[in-house]
Design a protein around this motif. Structure first.
Motif, short mmCIF file in Angstrom:
data_model
loop_
_atom_site.label_atom_id
_atom_site.label_comp_id
_atom_site.label_asym_id
_atom_site.label_seq_id
_atom_site.Cartn_x
_atom_site.Cartn_y
_atom_site.Cartn_z
N ARG A 121 0.83 -1.21 0.00
CA ARG A 121 0.00 0.00 0.00
C ARG A 121 0.87 1.26 0.00
NH1 ARG A 121 -3.66 0.67 4.39
NH2 ARG A 121 -5.07 1.75 2.96
N LEU A 145 -8.95 -0.68 3.90
CA LEU A 145 -8.99 -2.13 3.77
C LEU A 145 -10.28 -2.74 4.31
CD1 LEU A 145 -5.29 -3.03 4.71
CD2 LEU A 145 -6.34 -2.85 2.45
N ASP A 146 -11.32 -1.92 4.47
CA ASP A 146 -12.61 -2.46 4.88
C ASP A 146 -13.30 -3.11 3.69
OD1 ASP A 146 -12.10 -1.30 7.31
OD2 ASP A 146 -13.14 0.56 6.80
N GLY A 176 -10.32 -5.26 1.00
CA GLY A 176 -9.31 -5.56 2.01
C GLY A 176 -9.21 -7.05 2.30
N LYS A 220 -5.71 -9.19 1.90
CA LYS A 220 -5.13 -9.85 3.08
C LYS A 220 -5.12 -11.36 2.93
CE LYS A 220 -6.33 -6.24 6.44
NZ LYS A 220 -7.16 -5.90 7.62
#
Length: 414
Positions: A39, A49-50, A54, A58
Motif C-alpha cells: 500500500r 482495507l474495509d 481488504g 489480506k
C-alpha cells in the motif's frame, strides 16, 4: 564428492525444517508488513482495507506466506487451495480495473518483504549461506508461480467479460467519487487504461429515471462521459462544464430521466458536487424546488445550504411556528404571508400592499398583529435573519411524485 553433496542436502533439509518452525510465529506480522509495504509503494492499493477489497488482499498475502513456510517444512504440501485463492485474486484485480503491471508489482513487493524477513531470521539463527541461497531460489520460484496463477485469473476474467471496458469505466467513476479520496496516481493509471483523458475540472450529473433503467440499457452518451446508470443512484461525469450542446445530448440520450447538474468543479471536488446535485433531486421530490426536467444545482445553492441539515431545518420551523400557537390554520397562514411580505418589502407599507394585493390600511392592521406576535424580534437584525431562514425552509409547494412531471416531453425545463 557425491557423498558430501548428499550430506549438504540432508543438512539443508533439516535446517529448512528448523527455519519453517522459527518462521511460523512470525507469519501474521510478515503478512501485515507485506500488505503495508504494497500500500505504501503502489498508489492503486492505498484504499481503506474495509470490505471485500481488504479481505481479498489480506487473504492472498496470508495464504502465500503460510504456504511458502509449509513448503519449506514439507515440499509435498498441497498448493491447490492457495492457487485457487490467487486465481480469484487475479480475477478480482481485473474487475477492479487495475492493470497487469500493478498486479505483478504487488507480487514483487511481497517477495522482497518476505525474503527480507527470512534473511533476518536466518542470520539470527545462524543458517549458512548455502541454505539461505537455496531458500532465495525457492522464494523467487514460489512467488513466480503464484504471480503466474494470478495472471491466469486476470486473463480468464478479461476473456469472460465482453463488457470489460465498461466495467473499468464504471470503476474509474467510482474511484473518482471515493471518500477518502483515492490517490491521484491510481485514478490516472485507470484513466489511461480505459483511454479517458483526465480533465482539470468536471461536472457530475445525478440522474433520476422515471422508471428503473435495465442493466442492459446503454444510452448513446458521448465517449468522454463516464456513466453508472445501473445502480441505486445513477450518475454521470462530464469533463469540464456542461454546455448547451452537451445538455441537449444528455437529454436526448436519457429521454425519461430528470437530471440534476452539479457545479463544475476541480476533480477533487466532484464527490461534493454530486452530493449537492442529489440533494437538489430530493428537494424537487419534496416540493421545495420546482419540478423541472433539468435542475441546475449552481442556481439553487442557498436552498441546498438551508436544507443540508434536516434536523436543524425542523428546529427552525418549530421555533417559527411556536410563535403562532393558538392561531387557526387560516390565521397562521395569513400571518406567515404577512411576515414574508414584511421581510421582502423591508417594512414598507406600499410594497407590502402590492405583494399581498390588499389595501395599505389592511397592511397596517396586519403589521400591528405582527408586532404583537413577534415583538422585538422584528427590530433585531439577527432575529430577522432567523425568521427569514425559517420562512424559506417552510414547504411552499405541494409534494410531487417523482416521475409525474417528466415522463413526457421536457416543456417544464427551466
Amino acid at each position: 564428492m557425491t557423498g558430501g553433496a548428499a550430506g549438504e542436502t540432508a543438512d539443508s533439509a533439516v535446517l529448512s525444517g528448523r527455519l519453517a518452525q522459527i518462521m511460523r510465529p512470525e507469519l501474521e506480522s510478515v503478512a501485515d508488513e507485506i500488505v503495508a509495504e504494497i500500500r505504501a509503494l503502489i498508489p492503486e492499493y492505498r484504499r481503506p482495507l474495509d470490505g471485500p477489497y481488504g479481505k481479498n488482499i489480506k487473504a492472498g498475502v496470508q495464504h502465500a506466506v503460510s504456504l511458502f513456510v509449509a513448503q519449506i517444512a514439507d515440499p509435498s504440501a498441497s498448493t491447490q487451495h492457495a492457487h485457487e485463492v490467487h486465481r480469484r485474486l487475479g480475477q478480482y484485480e481485473m474487475r477492479e480495473g487495475r492493470s497487469l503491471d500493478t498486479l505483478q508489482a504487488a507480487y514483487r513487493v511481497g517477495a522482497r518483504v518476505a525474503w527480507r524477513r527470512i534473511m533476518e531470521v536466518g542470520r539470527r539463527s545462524g543458517f549458512s549461506s548455502t541454505v539461505m541461497s537455496q531458500l532465495a531460489d525457492a522464494m523467487l520460484g514460489f512467488m513466480d508461480e503464484l504471480a503466474s496463477v494470478a495472471l491466469d485469473g486476470f486473463l480468464e476474467a478479461k476473456a469472460c467479460s465482453a463488457d470489460a471496458l465498461d466495467t473499468w469505466r464504471r470503476r474509474l467513476l467510482q474511484l473518482i467519487l471515493e471518500r477518502p479520496a483515492a490517490p491521484p496516481e491510481a485514478v490516472e493509471e485507470l484513466a489511461q487504461l480505459v483511454g479517458w483523458t483526465t480533465p482539470k475540472t468536471a461536472t457530475p450529473v445525478a440522474v433520476r429515471p422515471a422508471f428503473p433503467l435495465k442493466g442492459a440499457h446503454r444510452p448513446s452518451l458521448d465517449a468522454d462521459v463516464l456513466a453508472e446508470l445501473s445502480g441505486v443512484e445513477p450518475r454521470l461525469l462530464v469533463p469540464g462544464a456542461v454546455t448547451r450542446e452537451r445538455l441537449a445530448a444528455l437529454e436526448q440520450a436519457l429521454p425519461r430521466c430528470r437530471l440534476a447538474i452539479g457545479p463544475c468543479v476541480p476533480m477533487d471536488g466532484v464527490a461534493d458536487s454530486l452530493r449537492w446535485a442529489r440533494k437538489a433531486l430530493a428537494l424537487v421530490d419534496e416540493g421545495v424546488l420546482p419540478p423541472r426536467r433539468v435542475v441546475l444545482a449552481q442556481e439553487c445553492l442557498p436552498v441546498l445550504l438551508l436544507h443540508s441539515d434536516e434536523a436543524l431545518t425542523l428546529q427552525l420551523r418549530h421555533r417559527l411556528l411556536a410563535s403562532l400557537d393558538g392561531l387557526t390554520p387560516r390565521q397562521r397562514e395569513r400571518m406567515l404571508e404577512t411576515l414574508r411580505a414584511w421581510l421582502d418589502a423591508q417594512g414598507h407599507v406600499v410594497g407590502m400592499a402590492d405583494r399581498l394585493s390588499v389595501h395599505p390600511q389592511t397592511v397596517r392592521y396586519r403589521m400591528r398583529q405582527l408586532e404583537a406576535t413577534f415583538g422585538d424580534r422584528l427590530r433585531d437584525p439577527d432575529a430577522r435573519f432567523e425568521l427569514e431562514l425559517a420562512l424559506r425552509v417552510l414547504p411552499t409547494a405541494p409534494r410531487q411524485s417523482g416521475a409525474a412531471s417528466y415522463t413526457g416531453v421536457s416543456n417544464t425545463r427551466r
